[in-house]
Design an enzyme around this catalytic site. Structure first.
Site, PDB file in Angstrom:
ATOM      1  N   ARG A 124      56.995  35.854  54.211  1.00  0.00           N
ATOM      2  CA  ARG A 124      57.906  35.766  53.073  1.00  0.00           C
ATOM      3  C   ARG A 124      57.771  37.000  52.158  1.00  0.00           C
ATOM      4  O   ARG A 124      58.734  37.477  51.596  1.00  0.00           O
ATOM      5  CB  ARG A 124      57.527  34.481  52.316  1.00  0.00           C
ATOM      6  CG  ARG A 124      58.235  34.252  51.054  1.00  0.00           C
ATOM      7  CD  ARG A 124      57.838  32.907  50.522  1.00  0.00           C
ATOM      8  NE  ARG A 124      56.563  32.981  49.814  1.00  0.00           N
ATOM      9  CZ  ARG A 124      56.145  32.028  48.980  1.00  0.00           C
ATOM     10  NH1 ARG A 124      56.879  30.941  48.780  1.00  0.00           N
ATOM     11  NH2 ARG A 124      55.004  32.149  48.357  1.00  0.00           N
ATOM     12  N   TYR A 143      50.687  45.632  41.892  1.00  0.00           N
ATOM     13  CA  TYR A 143      50.126  45.132  43.156  1.00  0.00           C
ATOM     14  C   TYR A 143      49.100  46.122  43.721  1.00  0.00           C
ATOM     15  O   TYR A 143      48.003  45.741  44.141  1.00  0.00           O
ATOM     16  CB  TYR A 143      51.301  44.925  44.114  1.00  0.00           C
ATOM     17  CG  TYR A 143      50.964  44.388  45.479  1.00  0.00           C
ATOM     18  CD1 TYR A 143      50.556  43.064  45.652  1.00  0.00           C
ATOM     19  CD2 TYR A 143      51.097  45.188  46.606  1.00  0.00           C
ATOM     20  CE1 TYR A 143      50.284  42.562  46.922  1.00  0.00           C
ATOM     21  CE2 TYR A 143      50.837  44.697  47.874  1.00  0.00           C
ATOM     22  CZ  TYR A 143      50.425  43.384  48.026  1.00  0.00           C
ATOM     23  OH  TYR A 143      50.161  42.898  49.278  1.00  0.00           O
ATOM     24  N   ASP A 191      46.674  26.013  48.721  1.00  0.00           N
ATOM     25  CA  ASP A 191      47.933  26.677  48.364  1.00  0.00           C
ATOM     26  C   ASP A 191      48.535  25.969  47.161  1.00  0.00           C
ATOM     27  O   ASP A 191      48.539  24.748  47.078  1.00  0.00           O
ATOM     28  CB  ASP A 191      48.932  26.690  49.528  1.00  0.00           C
ATOM     29  CG  ASP A 191      49.864  27.888  49.451  1.00  0.00           C
ATOM     30  OD1 ASP A 191      49.830  28.722  50.368  1.00  0.00           O
ATOM     31  OD2 ASP A 191      50.607  28.020  48.440  1.00  0.00           O
TER      32      ASP A 191
END
Ligand code: NAI
Length: 707
Positions: free
Chosen positions: A490, A455, A327
């Site tokens: 998130r 996206y 990450d």
């Protein structure tokens, strides 16, 4: 028809079969179980009789017969060997895949052996059993192939240790066939007589089930789960209602030999039987092993510092994988990296729980980052078996408000990111001949979502990436699948209705991703939706379409407009495995031989007989003298007969006084057969195609007429 040696190694399946405890109980009743063996039939304490496994692979066996190109008039089920890896659960979905492994030539007068092997998995991922079939093809020997091994079983020269007397009822095949083997030979007296028998005969596999019960009863009473192998050779047919005697010789702890006799004639109906079993402790040890575990595997999960990636990494480690937790940290829009890297926290969490993990803070968005992530796995653990491409960001804007940076950053993380990490991982996976790759798409990419053109474009591009990698990885056992998750993280803050947030846990997506990452997963190239414990598959499908114009001069837009409803139709839409498969319907559309130009083209039974003289192959009919009579039932049917006499052919409506062979079918099935949608062997074995008179001559139909 000659044996098709190219069929060796060509995958057959997956063949999927759902079953419940009722199917297992019905099978057990079909092979003679009753109150004495209540475990096999009573749902409250059900133990599945291991030979039930054969029902799951019946279609596979049919496919082997047809794919091998064997002369179906000469096929016998010669031998059956089953290796059991785990007890069969009382219900579930079984998936079988396999291939023909060998074709041996025993000689022109002896025939050929077609050997095939298939593995069957339960939907839980457990590998349940491996079947090895030997089909004896009496009429296909002498093609000059290898003779193959001849495994013999030597029975001890002493009385058997156990003897079990049994008597299948006179109606036994009627009950047994309800488990799937509906071949007319076991039910239809007329059909049986036409095939040279006095009356319907027992299914060889039904007697096989009786033998399996007898072996368990004497060697491992009450513990069918201990059986690990059951092999037989079918040697003689048996009529229902005739007594059978199973003779068993125990060779030592864990292995016995057996045979089954017809008590009226003392003939051996099942020979060369081998049974093997393990101890109860070994069953328990296997059970622990059979679950989906990741021991010995090294997994890389990108974007694993939070949300879905974290949940995958934690579960992979809990099941024994060594995990690289990658990450970059930073914001949901890709701003960052942040001061505190969440990957370190996830690594700490895994280690605290006793797992093994290392953190890697590189970005997936550059080729160097991708190399560094895979290097981290190689440096820490020496290999990479699993890659879950999960890292993601969002920069939602409608098209006209979107900046170039919004577009490129989103594509850089999702699309370039998957490429950057997959490429070095693929290199190692290919070298080791094993890999599992999961890509992450989204409902936004599959279906669209307002404000997410960047996206959506990136996410659907990953499906294209998978479609090709599934082909490039196939030879190396690299399976590539794509998940479309839905979970409260998130990234979904403020998007999902608040009352759903508590229900949409990442942990509900984990089981699917873990399955796709497991060795047991036989699938590649699938798109799976997962959220809240609901799972489904999405696919790119193509409708049957319509040929517009004559295939020579281009049609006009008006021609196309007139056919739009057929062009748009998705009725009978199909999934294509690759570009070539997708091209085939286009190539066939104007091919006069394929007769598939129009999805709705309506061939009638009468058309078939009208066209028959044109399809006659005179060269193949030298010296042939035969009369076929076709009795086609249904509203489009009728009776026709076809006289073939030394290179001439005449087709006439109505019956013939003394046909050589009669062929009876329903009109729909007949058309399906003519259009190549129904396979002749399957039609015959399922009773849709009934042959009277000279059975062997029926095979001439295929030889004498082109389709
Ligand atoms: P998340 O924001 O909780 O996790 C994504 C992680 O990726 C973050 O920890 C982030 O730091 C990391 N990351 C971002 N850019 C990176 C980079 N360049 N290199 C390495 N790591 C990077 O989001 P969530 O929901 O867990 O998303 C995981 C994946 O699932 C994403 O690909 C997302 O598009 C996809 N997805 C999620 C859905 C959902 O409902 N949560 C729906 C459909 C798809």
């Amino acid at each position: 028809m000659a044996l098709n040696l190219d069929s060796i190694g060509r995958p057959i399946g997956p063949i999927v079969k759902d079953y419940t405890w009722k199917d297992a109980a019905l099978y057990a009743l079909g092979v003679g179980a009753g109150f004495d063996e209540l475990d096999y039939v009573y749902e409250k304490r059900l133990k599945v009789l291991p030979s039930f496994s054969i029902g799951a692979v019946f279609e596979f066996l049919m496919a082997v017969a047809t794919d091998s190109g064997a002369n179906l008039g000469g096929i016998l089920h010669g031998e059956q060997d089953i290796v059991f890896h785990a007890p069969i659960p009382p219900e579930g979905r079984l998936t079988t895949t396999g291939a023909i492994t060998h074709i041996f030539d025993k000689g022109a007068d002896k025939g050929a052996l077609v050997i095939a092997q298939a593995d069957t998995f339960h939907h839980s991922g457990a590998k349940l059993f491996t079947n090895i079939f030997t089909l004896f093809c009496r009429k296909d020997g002498g093609f000059g192939g290898e003779k193959g091994p001849g495994e013999e079983v030597a029975f001890p020269d002493r009385d058997p240790d156990f003897v079990e007397e049994d008597r299948p009822s006179a109606d036994q095949p009627l009950l047994y066939r309800l488990s799937g083997d509906v071949f007319a030979l076991h039910v239809d007296p007329e059909f049986a007589r036409a095939s040279g028998f006095e009356r319907p005969i027992m299914h060889g596999l039904c007697t096989h089930g009786f033998a399996c019960r007898a072996v368990i009863k004497h060697l491992i009473p009450g513990a069918p789960e201990r059986l690990t192998r059951f092999r037989v050779r079918f040697s003689k047919t048996l009529y229902p209602g005739v007594g059978i005697r199973t003779l068993i010789w125990k060779e030592g702890e864990g292995r016995a030999l057996f045979k089954v006799l017809n008590t009226e004639t003392e003939e051996v109906v099942i020979d060369h039987g081998v049974a093997e079993w393990i101890t109860a402790e070994q069953v328990l040890a296997r059970r622990a092993h059979g679950a989906i575990h990741m021991r010995g595997k090294v997994a890389v999960v990108t974007g694993a510092g939070a949300g879905l990636g974290r949940a995958y990494a934690v579960e992979l480690a809990r099941r024994g994988a060594k995990v690289v937790v990658n990450d970059l940290g930073g914001g949901a829009d890709g701003s960052g990296p942040g001061a505190e890297n969440p990957a370190d926290q996830v690594v700490a969490e895994i280690r605290e729980a006793g797992g093994e993990a290392v953190a890697c803070h590189d970005s997936v968005a550059t080729p160097e980052g991708g190399e560094a992530i895979i290097d981290a796995a190689m440096d820490a653990f020496g290999r990479v078996d699993i890659l879950i491409n999960n890292a993601g960001i969002l920069r939602d804007r409608t098209l006209l408000k979107m900046t170039d940076e919004d577009w490129t950053k989103v594509l850089a993380v999702h699309l370039d990111g998957a490429y950057n990490v997959t490429r070095p991982a693929f290199r190692h996976m290919r070298a080791q001949g094993y890999g599992r790759i999961v890509l992450t798409t989204s409902a936004a990419g599959l279906h669209g979502n307002f404000g997410q053109s960047n996206y959506s474009a990136a996410k659907l591009a990953l499906v294209g990436f998978m479609n090709t990698l599934k082909l490039e990885g196939k030879k190396y056992d690299i399976k590539v699948n794509t998940v479309a998750p839905i979970a409260a993280t998130r990234l979904t803050e403020g998007i999902l209705p608040p009352d759903l947030e508590g229900k949409l846990l990442p942990e509900h997506v984990v089981p699917l991703v873990l399955y796709l990452a497991a060795e047991q997963c036989p699938h590649s190239g699938g798109i799976y939706n997962a959220g809240m414990g609901f799972f489904s598959r999405s696919a790119v499908v193509t409708g049957p379409g319509a040929a517009v114009g004559d295939g020579q001069s281009p049609p006009t837009p008006e021609d196309v407009a007139a056919r739009m409803s057929a062009i748009r139709s998705l009725a009978k839409a199909k999934e294509h495995g690759d570009l070539n498969a997708a091209l085939l319907p286009v190539l066939e559309a104007f091919d006069p031989d394929s007769a598939k130009g129009e999805g709705e083209a309506g061939l009638s039974v009468a058309d078939v007989f009208e066209q028959m003289p044109g399809a006659f192959k005179a060269d193949a009919a030298a010296g042939v003298d035969v009369v076929f009579q076709f009795d086609i039932s249904g509203s489009g049917g009728g009776t026709w007969h076809v006289l073939v006499s030394d290179q001439t052919c005449e087709v006439k409506a109505g019956p013939h006084q003394s046909p050589t062979t009669t062929i009876a079918m329903a009109d729909e099935d007949f058309i399906a057969l003519m259009e190549g949608r129904l396979n002749a062997m399957r039609a015959y074995t399922s009773g849709k195609l009934k042959i009277g008179g000279d059975l062997m001559k029926s095979q001439l139909v295929e030889k004498l007429f082109s389709r």
